[in-house]
Write a protein that holds these residues in place. Structure first.
Motif, PDB file in Angstrom:
ATOM      1  N   PHE A   1       0.866  -1.187   0.000  1.00  0.00           N
ATOM      2  CA  PHE A   1       0.000   0.000   0.000  1.00  0.00           C
ATOM      3  C   PHE A   1       0.897   1.230   0.000  1.00  0.00           C
ATOM      4  O   PHE A   1       1.589   1.509   0.977  1.00  0.00           O
TER       5      PHE A   1
ATOM      6  N   VAL B   1      -4.634   4.200   3.116  1.00  0.00           N
ATOM      7  CA  VAL B   1      -4.941   3.245   4.177  1.00  0.00           C
ATOM      8  C   VAL B   1      -4.302   3.730   5.468  1.00  0.00           C
ATOM      9  O   VAL B   1      -3.348   4.512   5.463  1.00  0.00           O
TER      10      VAL B   1
ATOM     11  N   ASP C   1      -6.617   0.277  10.079  1.00  0.00           N
ATOM     12  CA  ASP C   1      -7.089  -0.818   9.248  1.00  0.00           C
ATOM     13  C   ASP C   1      -6.403  -2.143   9.541  1.00  0.00           C
ATOM     14  O   ASP C   1      -6.822  -3.186   9.020  1.00  0.00           O
TER      15      ASP C   1
ATOM     16  N   TRP D   1     -13.923   3.253  -0.869  1.00  0.00           N
ATOM     17  CA  TRP D   1     -12.828   3.533   0.052  1.00  0.00           C
ATOM     18  C   TRP D   1     -12.829   4.998   0.451  1.00  0.00           C
ATOM     19  O   TRP D   1     -13.447   5.845  -0.189  1.00  0.00           O
TER      20      TRP D   1
ATOM     21  N   GLU E   1      -4.641   3.518  -2.766  1.00  0.00           N
ATOM     22  CA  GLU E   1      -5.660   4.062  -1.864  1.00  0.00           C
ATOM     23  C   GLU E   1      -5.019   4.475  -0.533  1.00  0.00           C
ATOM     24  O   GLU E   1      -3.988   3.936  -0.122  1.00  0.00           O
TER      25      GLU E   1
ATOM     26  N   LEU F   1      -8.205  -4.304   4.782  1.00  0.00           N
ATOM     27  CA  LEU F   1      -7.497  -3.998   3.547  1.00  0.00           C
ATOM     28  C   LEU F   1      -7.603  -5.116   2.517  1.00  0.00           C
ATOM     29  O   LEU F   1      -7.162  -4.942   1.371  1.00  0.00           O
TER      30      LEU F   1
ATOM     31  N   GLY G   1     -11.578   1.229  11.708  1.00  0.00           N
ATOM     32  CA  GLY G   1     -10.841   0.954  10.492  1.00  0.00           C
ATOM     33  C   GLY G   1     -11.609   0.021   9.575  1.00  0.00           C
ATOM     34  O   GLY G   1     -12.711  -0.432   9.887  1.00  0.00           O
ATOM     35  N   LYS G   2     -11.011  -0.281   8.426  1.00  0.00           N
ATOM     36  CA  LYS G   2     -11.618  -1.157   7.428  1.00  0.00           C
ATOM     37  C   LYS G   2     -10.584  -2.179   6.983  1.00  0.00           C
ATOM     38  O   LYS G   2      -9.395  -1.868   6.852  1.00  0.00           O
TER      39      LYS G   2
ATOM     40  N   THR H   1      -8.078  -6.015   9.264  1.00  0.00           N
ATOM     41  CA  THR H   1      -7.461  -6.856   8.243  1.00  0.00           C
ATOM     42  C   THR H   1      -7.057  -8.204   8.836  1.00  0.00           C
ATOM     43  O   THR H   1      -7.304  -9.270   8.235  1.00  0.00           O
TER      44      THR H   1
ATOM     45  N   ALA I   1       0.093   4.756   2.861  1.00  0.00           N
ATOM     46  CA  ALA I   1      -0.322   4.307   4.187  1.00  0.00           C
ATOM     47  C   ALA I   1       0.102   5.340   5.226  1.00  0.00           C
ATOM     48  O   ALA I   1       1.198   5.907   5.142  1.00  0.00           O
TER      49      ALA I   1
END
Length: 503
Positions: free
Chosen positions: A77, A356, A360, A394, A354, A382, A379-380, A364, A80
């Motif tokens: 990523f 991040v 996250d 996103w 993206e 990855l 968070g979301k 993850t 980040a």
């Protein structure tokens, strides 16, 4: 569908050779079992490891083949960030998937994670994982108020060659012990490998959180002469201080984290060359320790069954704006590596641009383990990005916060919003000050656009987004002074007070 066809083939094709059919069915069952087996997880977190200190991210002076391998086997990523560029708050965020303002772990001395916020390791433990933590936690209690199958850690600062470390097995902790004459990260890695070698019937998740390269930047003995004679390029913004930081707030000009003329306890880099070379030596030591982990995974033939994740608690200034350390919301401070390798799911060499966040990491890890992500986590995961899934919704911007003030580096508290192109920074205690940067036109963050004609609409929009992001993340945190002295020699709470070792 393929599995059903395979079963049908076994059931119909093996009728005339029952023994062969039974063997085939047994083989198929084992294969299906392996496919449904939860992966092992190795989570490596660096101490101030910059996103651009890897060979794979363009650094020409360091050699990081073992760290690079994570990206070669997974997804890198390239944008980040951490939401609070300070050791303790960031580490708490890694483990909880929560903002500092949510947990209250906002500084290096306000570092307790309330029990109502489960750590990702707690959730893994309940789901049948064996968990281990080795290294620097920096969190109040040093994470010893949580169950670990194996623990070998310390709270904050460590003596590089005489670290004082607490060891624990299956939730029982012994007294802290001083280990002599073994470099701290070599010791951590040796203990990690010893634990990995143990017999187990469950999947494991090991958190290996290194200490180097942390001030005062002691090197491994065999690296004391590394980078001798190597020329260190001076950042284009290095001399910004000589002109008084034109256009920048006094909050930046008055901060103490300057190379060569600010001394804060033992954290006093005397030159750009000294700082950068010491930092690079620490990174290369991280790399060879990760190499030892790879070797053990290979020896056990479990590389294909193991997810490997790499990140860092924050970035680090290596002379940009004449600064060292972190805290400020400039890019070298807030950007970190974030790499996820998951065999069979993430294609090697994948890249994502993206934005991040360290928020996250916990979601993850949970998705890698096949576990639901609690709705409270901010968070979301990855994985959809890492897997290259189309139409993934996103984030387009995100909230930054920093609160440790008064503090060791005299950096005033701030909040900010970063989009893919713009950044607004608000130093929110009086006298309030702002910075606004166009990262596309000014990636080095030299030209503060705040208050300049033509940027009124953009400024208003970013202020609205900052307020909206605070509302979305339930940010009701009220800043209060930390009580840390600005200069040495004044009694105050320090990070050593964050943990009470068992008697």
């Amino acid at each position: 569908m393929e599995s059903r066809r395979t079963v049908l083939k076994y059931l119909t094709g093996a009728m005339g050779a029952s023994a062969c059919g039974l063997d085939a069915l047994k083989s198929f069952a084992q294969q299906m079992n392996n496919q449904s087996k939860k992966p092992n997880i190795v989570c490596v977190v660096g101490e101030g490891l910059r996103w651009d200190e890897l060979t794979s991210t363009g650094n020409k002076l360091v050699q990081t083949p073992n760290l690079d391998r994570i990206g070669q086997e997974g997804c890198t990523f390239r944008n980040a960030f951490v939401v609070n560029a300070l050791c303790l708050p960031s580490r708490a965020t890694f483990l909880t998937g929560m903002y500092s303002h949510t947990t209250g772990a906002v500084s290096n001395v306000e570092g307790k994670i309330p029990a109502r916020f489960p750590l990702v390791s707690d959730l893994l433990q309940k789901a049948g994982y064996e968990t281990a933590f080795l290294g620097k936690s920096h969190i109040a209690g040093a994470l010893m108020d949580h169950y670990w199958d194996y623990y070998f850690g310390f709270v904050g600062q460590a003596d590089y060659y005489r670290p004082r470390i607490t060891e624990g097995i299956r939730g029982k902790y012994g007294p802290a012990k001083t280990y002599e004459d073994e470099y701290v990260d070599t010791l951590l890695t040796r203990k990690a490998i010893e634990w990995l070698k143990e017999e187990r019937t469950k999947p494991f998740c090991i958190f290996l959180w290194f200490y180097a390269p942390h001030a005062p930047f002691y090197r491994p003995k065999d690296m004391v002469n590394d980078f001798n004679g190597v020329q260190i390029p001076k950042p284009t913004t290095f001399d910004e201080d000589l002109n008084g930081y034109p256009g920048k707030p006094r909050a930046v000009a008055d901060a103490d984290n300057k190379i060569g003329y600010s001394e804060v306890y033992s954290d006093d880099p005397r030159s750009l060359e000294e700082l950068v070379k010491d930092h690079y030596a620490g990174v290369q030591d991280n790399d060879r320790n990760v190499g030892a982990i790879w070797k053990e995974l290979e020896r056990q033939k479990i590389v294909s069954d193991t997810a490997v994740l790499l990140s860092s608690d924050h970035g680090f200034f290596l002379g940009e704006h004449h600064l060292y350390d972190k805290r400020l919301m400039y890019e070298p401070s807030i950007r970190v590596p974030m790499i996820v390798a998951l065999p069979g799911q993430v294609k090697g060499g994948t890249k994502s641009d993206e934005m991040v966040l360290n928020l996250d990491l916990a979601p993850t890890i949970l998705e890698i383990a096949g576990l639901p992500v609690p709705g409270e986590m901010q968070g979301k995961s990855l994985l959809p990005l890492a897997e290259g899934k189309a139409n993934v919704s996103w984030r387009k911007d995100w909230l930054y916060e920093y609160y440790e003030y008064p503090g060791f580096e005299n950096v005033r508290p701030c909040r900010g919003v970063r989009t893919d192109r713009y950044k607004l920074i608000h130093f929110f205690i009086e006298p309030q000050e702002f910075e606004l940067y166009d990262l596309q036109a000014d990636p080095n963050e030299m030209n503060n656009l705040y208050g300049k004609p033509g940027y009124e609409e953009l400024t208003a929009h970013l202020k609205e987004r900052l307020a909206a992001l605070r509302a979305e993340t339930q940010d009701n945190y009220q800043y209060k002074p930390t009580g840390i002295p600005l200069r040495p020699g004044v009694a105050a709470q320090t990070e050593s007070d964050l943990v009470k070792h068992p008697q």
